[in-house]
Design a protein around this motif. Sequence first.
Motif, PDB file in Angstrom:
ATOM      1  N   ALA A 299     -63.134   9.638 -76.637  1.00 49.52           N
ATOM      2  CA  ALA A 299     -63.478  10.839 -77.396  1.00 49.52           C
ATOM      3  C   ALA A 299     -64.885  11.317 -77.054  1.00 49.52           C
ATOM      4  N   LYS A 300     -65.819  10.391 -76.966  1.00 55.62           N
ATOM      5  CA  LYS A 300     -67.203  10.765 -76.648  1.00 55.62           C
ATOM      6  C   LYS A 300     -67.277  11.444 -75.288  1.00 55.62           C
ATOM      7  N   GLN A 301     -66.613  10.886 -74.290  1.00 57.43           N
ATOM      8  CA  GLN A 301     -66.647  11.463 -72.951  1.00 57.43           C
ATOM      9  C   GLN A 301     -66.034  12.861 -72.945  1.00 57.43           C
ATOM     10  N   ALA A 302     -64.958  13.046 -73.704  1.00 56.98           N
ATOM     11  CA  ALA A 302     -64.322  14.365 -73.763  1.00 56.98           C
ATOM     12  C   ALA A 302     -65.247  15.396 -74.396  1.00 56.98           C
ATOM     13  N   LEU A 303     -65.896  15.030 -75.492  1.00 55.78           N
ATOM     14  CA  LEU A 303     -66.822  15.953 -76.148  1.00 55.78           C
ATOM     15  C   LEU A 303     -67.982  16.306 -75.229  1.00 55.78           C
ATOM     16  N   GLU A 304     -68.476  15.321 -74.499  1.00 52.34           N
ATOM     17  CA  GLU A 304     -69.591  15.570 -73.579  1.00 52.34           C
ATOM     18  C   GLU A 304     -69.189  16.528 -72.460  1.00 52.34           C
ATOM     19  N   HIS A 305     -67.898  16.595 -72.177  1.00 53.22           N
ATOM     20  CA  HIS A 305     -67.406  17.543 -71.163  1.00 53.22           C
ATOM     21  C   HIS A 305     -66.923  18.859 -71.788  1.00 53.22           C
ATOM     22  N   GLY A 306     -67.204  19.048 -73.061  1.00 52.97           N
ATOM     23  CA  GLY A 306     -66.888  20.325 -73.700  1.00 52.97           C
ATOM     24  C   GLY A 306     -65.465  20.483 -74.155  1.00 52.97           C
ATOM     25  N   LYS A 307     -64.726  19.391 -74.273  1.00 47.59           N
ATOM     26  CA  LYS A 307     -63.338  19.462 -74.731  1.00 47.59           C
ATOM     27  C   LYS A 307     -63.264  19.220 -76.241  1.00 47.59           C
ATOM     28  N   ASN A 308     -62.281  19.848 -76.889  1.00 47.74           N
ATOM     29  CA  ASN A 308     -61.933  19.482 -78.245  1.00 47.74           C
ATOM     30  C   ASN A 308     -61.139  18.181 -78.197  1.00 47.74           C
ATOM     31  N   VAL A 309     -61.135  17.445 -79.322  1.00 45.09           N
ATOM     32  CA  VAL A 309     -60.509  16.121 -79.338  1.00 45.09           C
ATOM     33  C   VAL A 309     -59.596  15.971 -80.544  1.00 45.09           C
TER      34      VAL A 309
ATOM     35  N   GLU B 195     -72.781  19.393 -82.448  1.00 45.24           N
ATOM     36  CA  GLU B 195     -73.805  19.797 -81.468  1.00 45.24           C
ATOM     37  C   GLU B 195     -73.185  20.621 -80.341  1.00 45.24           C
ATOM     38  N   LYS B 196     -72.001  20.224 -79.898  1.00 46.55           N
ATOM     39  CA  LYS B 196     -71.332  20.900 -78.789  1.00 46.55           C
ATOM     40  C   LYS B 196     -70.526  22.115 -79.245  1.00 46.55           C
ATOM     41  N   GLY B 197     -70.391  22.309 -80.543  1.00 44.53           N
ATOM     42  CA  GLY B 197     -69.575  23.411 -81.052  1.00 44.53           C
ATOM     43  C   GLY B 197     -68.101  23.206 -80.765  1.00 44.53           C
ATOM     44  N   ARG B 198     -67.661  21.946 -80.840  1.00 43.69           N
ATOM     45  CA  ARG B 198     -66.274  21.608 -80.536  1.00 43.69           C
ATOM     46  C   ARG B 198     -65.606  20.977 -81.756  1.00 43.69           C
ATOM     47  N   PHE B 199     -64.295  20.921 -81.707  1.00 44.42           N
ATOM     48  CA  PHE B 199     -63.510  20.328 -82.783  1.00 44.42           C
ATOM     49  C   PHE B 199     -63.187  18.878 -82.451  1.00 44.42           C
ATOM     50  N   ILE B 200     -63.165  18.046 -83.479  1.00 47.46           N
ATOM     51  CA  ILE B 200     -62.612  16.706 -83.349  1.00 47.46           C
ATOM     52  C   ILE B 200     -61.818  16.408 -84.611  1.00 47.46           C
ATOM     53  N   PHE B 201     -60.594  15.968 -84.422  1.00 49.45           N
ATOM     54  CA  PHE B 201     -59.679  15.703 -85.528  1.00 49.45           C
ATOM     55  C   PHE B 201     -59.154  14.279 -85.445  1.00 49.45           C
ATOM     56  N   GLU B 202     -58.840  13.698 -86.591  1.00 50.29           N
ATOM     57  CA  GLU B 202     -58.066  12.464 -86.633  1.00 50.29           C
ATOM     58  C   GLU B 202     -56.610  12.837 -86.866  1.00 50.29           C
ATOM     59  N   ALA B 203     -55.742  12.319 -86.018  1.00 52.56           N
ATOM     60  CA  ALA B 203     -54.312  12.598 -86.162  1.00 52.56           C
ATOM     61  C   ALA B 203     -53.716  11.599 -87.143  1.00 52.56           C
ATOM     62  N   VAL B 204     -53.864  11.901 -88.417  1.00 51.65           N
ATOM     63  CA  VAL B 204     -53.265  11.071 -89.469  1.00 51.65           C
ATOM     64  C   VAL B 204     -52.367  11.989 -90.275  1.00 51.65           C
ATOM     65  N   THR B 205     -51.070  11.747 -90.209  1.00 54.42           N
ATOM     66  CA  THR B 205     -50.068  12.721 -90.645  1.00 54.42           C
ATOM     67  C   THR B 205     -50.198  13.139 -92.103  1.00 54.42           C
ATOM     68  N   ILE B 206     -50.631  12.239 -92.965  1.00 57.49           N
ATOM     69  CA  ILE B 206     -50.576  12.554 -94.393  1.00 57.49           C
ATOM     70  C   ILE B 206     -51.496  13.703 -94.782  1.00 57.49           C
ATOM     71  N   LEU B 207     -52.566  13.915 -94.019  1.00 53.70           N
ATOM     72  CA  LEU B 207     -53.483  15.007 -94.358  1.00 53.70           C
ATOM     73  C   LEU B 207     -52.838  16.368 -94.166  1.00 53.70           C
TER      74      LEU B 207
END
Length: 346
Positions: A81-91, A113-125
């Motif tokens: 996840a960290k590497q993806a965010l550092e490359h400007g990807k959402n996660v 900081e990067k203006g990107r999204f990061i989500f946890e894929a936990v179905t109940i939410l």
Amino acid sequence: MKLAFIGTGKIVSDALGAVEPVDNLERTAIFARPRSKGKAQAFADQYQIPEVYTDYTQLLEESTADTVYIGLINSAHYPYAKQALEHGKNVILEKPFTGFYDQAIELRDLAKEKGRFIFEAVTILHNEVFTEMKKNVAKLGNIKMALCNYSQYSSRYDAYKAGGEVPHAFDPAFYGGALYDINVYNVHYCVGLFGEPNDATYYPNLGPNGVDTSGTLVLSYDGFSAVCTGAKDSDSPCYLSFQGDQGFMHVASKPNIASELTITYVDPNNHATVRDAAGAEVRATITEDFKAGAVYHRMTQEFSDFSRMIDEQDFAAAYQLLDESVAVVGVLEKARVKAGIEFPRN
């Protein structure tokens, strides 16, 4: 959302099918380690995925995907996840979000900081039943007890008992165990409904390598406790029960696929009482049953929600989910450390 799938295990296989009806989502790329390239290519052929990679850095630098879905072993969540965010990807990061609280904080801050999204894929939410619970929890009055049980005999437990090579799901080196794999759902319900607890204490059943094959977690809140049981070494009817001095809510199913909810609360307009078979005086109540609509797949709604938030740049909703994910990691870590379960740092 142009999505890259990271991994070729069962959860990625499920996700590839689950996103089929999601509008504005393209299955753009898939990544596998070199030894699993054939499996990745088979998925690419099945789902018309144009890009196949065996080098993660190359995917991040060259792929047209704007978002990565990381469905790897738990210990790989943070570095990928960290590497993806550092490359400007959402996660989109499979549950559990991370193995360590400071890692969760770091990913949250990096995404902002990067203006990107990061989500946890936990179905109940993203489940209608959970939404209905939050709408109705006030009807229960002052909460007095929460009881949650998610127990299912793992398909990998026999191999674990037999010795030899330890499945990742039962290996502390890969952040396996019942608390992070299955009890995490119960924790999300409690944190989502009641906020962060004051304390968390875990009573695990430990296997020979120190992994928790099952256990009971006690969350301490002001005025009540939440008892969360999770087991991978035994079966039990699964349920969620939240009770207050004015009523209770009950789900009679596995927490990750909750589809029906019963809410029973004291009738404010009827003060009559009756005696039940045990001789107890019972207040007049109102019972409301809620049944969620049919779903294409238990994972479909979360991907639909992720796609919408990214397309609409809805950071407010995304960060609300993110705050809960970070809080849950904090609860898990506190409980794990107090129980003496050690995870190695990557």
